[in-house]
Design an enzyme around this catalytic site. Structure first.
Site, mmCIF file in Angstrom:
data_model
loop_
_atom_site.group_PDB
_atom_site.id
_atom_site.type_symbol
_atom_site.label_atom_id
_atom_site.label_comp_id
_atom_site.label_asym_id
_atom_site.label_seq_id
_atom_site.Cartn_x
_atom_site.Cartn_y
_atom_site.Cartn_z
ATOM 1 N N HIS B 150 0.852 -1.201 0.000
ATOM 2 C CA HIS B 150 0.000 0.000 0.000
ATOM 3 C C HIS B 150 0.874 1.233 0.000
ATOM 4 C CE1 HIS B 150 0.841 -0.553 4.359
ATOM 5 N NE2 HIS B 150 0.883 0.764 4.378
ATOM 6 N N HIS B 206 -6.084 -2.054 4.189
ATOM 7 C CA HIS B 206 -5.895 -0.882 3.331
ATOM 8 C C HIS B 206 -5.040 -1.170 2.110
ATOM 9 C CE1 HIS B 206 -2.245 -0.787 5.626
ATOM 10 N NE2 HIS B 206 -1.933 0.468 5.459
ATOM 11 N N HIS B 220 4.580 7.366 2.704
ATOM 12 C CA HIS B 220 5.389 6.143 2.594
ATOM 13 C C HIS B 220 4.801 5.175 1.582
ATOM 14 C CE1 HIS B 220 2.513 4.802 5.839
ATOM 15 N NE2 HIS B 220 2.559 3.668 5.168
ATOM 16 N N HIS B 252 0.791 -0.988 14.740
ATOM 17 C CA HIS B 252 -0.219 0.037 14.500
ATOM 18 C C HIS B 252 -1.526 -0.404 15.165
ATOM 19 C CE1 HIS B 252 1.962 2.279 11.488
ATOM 20 N NE2 HIS B 252 1.974 1.326 10.593
ATOM 21 N N TYR B 261 9.139 1.938 10.073
ATOM 22 C CA TYR B 261 9.277 3.031 9.124
ATOM 23 C C TYR B 261 10.756 3.347 8.974
ATOM 24 C CZ TYR B 261 4.286 4.310 9.314
ATOM 25 O OH TYR B 261 2.918 4.322 9.217
ATOM 26 N N GLU B 271 7.992 1.484 4.398
ATOM 27 C CA GLU B 271 7.502 0.718 5.537
ATOM 28 C C GLU B 271 7.614 -0.752 5.177
ATOM 29 O OE1 GLU B 271 3.233 1.014 6.247
ATOM 30 O OE2 GLU B 271 3.482 0.430 8.338
HETATM 31 FE FE LIG Z 1 1.528 1.972 5.979
#
Ligand SMILES: [Fe+2]
Ligand code: FES
Lengths: 111, 314
Positions: B150, B206, B220, B252, B261, B271
């Protein structure tokens, strides 16, 4: 064998630290725990570490033209994550967009 | 039909050799092509299409565009019409205009980011093949990431001036491209300002995310890893190679992924992301994070801003 090192002074915060000739100024700064220049991507891409070199000579690697123009670079305005010292250096913080952002009071948690 | 998944991202790099050392040696992508303009194309071992990352030599960092693959060629016409009817200009690109791809459409999101949709890309196959495959190939370098997972795009947000490109993008992605909302951050005195959103077309939480900031940019691009132990090993690889790490391994709250990151040598944030989080489905009720808990959403353990999440991006 220790490399030749120079003293880097940040005028704004009156911080001084040693930085080897083969070491990037911003990296030496954060490694030794100083915070006078905003530290970001360490890749010359984000622009937060923008400084003017008021005294001293240095080698500069390629840096983003979105943050430092050719004219600025000629004027010794550079990204601290892209320079290595060749003599003692005195820097003053110019600050790219990141500095502006960092100084803003966050109102909504994110911005 | 419609959008299937993220297809590729084209980013700018300041030094191609340093970028390749990073994306091949640290991430473990494989170089699959180089064009006459000097652009280099790479893929993850678990991806079958020819590339998921294009590196373009430039004098600045950041993203050039992001591309999603649709299922059928006819989707390009249907989606193109919806985007035009929405009031956004769409360019029709002939076969080959997007390298190694069939015809494509190109437009800008309300935030200004350029997006490409295509239906066909040259296929190379996974490194392990399709007949009685091993679970992973020999000779993987660095973190050995599986695929481009993503990207997170920073979108202009200035509630006092009435600017909210996060909300505009989110509405556009839902109405024109049938993306679903998995999670959102709502801020402001009335808790009604959509400051960040996570959206999907696959069954993962996502395929794209939007976060509000002072100016648009690339926050990112993320690559997929199996699990927490792969994340830890990836961090070891980064330490060994002195990659600039922004945020060390952690979880997260949003998407439940485990993450690192870090920055590529041009300052573009990467990431490595593990865990599919949860099953995302069109009828799943979206999750909301409130302003006082938004940092628990982003960095669950400390609940505080870590690294340079909001202030540093390209
Ligand atoms: Fe991400
Ligand atoms: S820290 Fe990003 S340009 Fe120097």
């Amino acid at each position: 064998m220790s490399e030749r090192a120079h003293t880097v002074t940040i005028t704004d915060t009156d911080e001084s630290f040693r930085c080897g000739e083969g070491t990037v100024v911003l990296k030496a700064m954060v490694t030794l725990g100083y915070r006078g220049v905003t530290s970001g991507c360490h890749g010359g891409g984000c622009g937060v570490c923008k400084v003017r070199v008021d005294e001293g000579s240095y080698d500069a690697a390629v840096m983003s033209r979105a943050h430092v123009s050719e004219a600025e670079e000629r004027d010794r305005v550079v990204l601290a994550c892209r320079i290595k010292p060749r003599s003692d250096l005195r820097l003053s913080v110019v600050g790219g967009i990141g500095k502006v952002i960092a100084r803003q009071q966050k109102k909504f948690g994110l911005v | 039909m419609g959008v299937m998944r993220i297809g590729h991202i084209n980013i700018r790099v300041l030094d191609m050799d340093a970028a390749l050392a990073h994306y091949e040696g640290v991430l473990g992508l494989t170089r699959t092509a180089k064009d006459d303009a000097g652009n280099v194309y790479l893929k993850g071992w678990d991806e079958w299409d020819k590339y998921s990352l294009i590196l373009t030599q430039s004098d600045k960092a950041g993203m050039i565009n992001i591309a999603y693959k649709v299922e059928n060629d006819a989707d390009l016409d249907a989606l193109g019409k919806r985007i035009r009817d929405y009031g956004i200009t769409v360019d029709d690109l002939p076969e080959g205009a997007v390298p190694f791809c069939g015809r494509a459409i190109r437009f800008n999101l309300p935030s200004g980011h350029e997006m490409v949709l295509y239906a066909q890309k040259e296929m190379l196959g996974k490194a392990v093949g399709v007949t009685n495959p091993e679970p992973w190939p020999d000779g993987l370098k660095g973190a050995g990431v599986h695929w481009l997972d993503h990207a997170l795009l920073m979108c202009e947000l200035d509630p006092e001036k009435g600017i909210n490109k996060v909300a505009e993008n989110t509405t556009f992605m839902r109405e024109c491209l049938d993306f679903y909302l998995s999670e959102q951050v709502l801020v402001g005195p009335d808790g009604d300002i959509q400051a960040a959103t996570w959206m999907f077309r696959t069954s993962t939480p996502h395929d794209i995310a939007f976060v509000g900031g002072p100016v648009m940019g690339l926050h990112h691009l993320a690559f997929y890893l199996d699990d927490w132990s792969a994340v830890l090993k990836a961090a070891d690889v980064m330490a060994k190679r002195q990659v600039k790490v922004d945020v060390t391994p952690q979880r997260h709250g949003i998407t439940r992924g485990s993450t690192i990151y870090f920055f590529d040598p041009s300052g573009n944030r990467n990431e490595t992301f593990a865990g599919l989080g949860y099953l995302a489905q069109p009828d799943m009720p979206p999750i909301t994070w409130t302003e006082e808990n938004l940092w628990r959403g982003i960095f669950y353990h400390t609940g505080e801003e870590a690294g340079k999440f909001t202030t540093v991006y390209t």
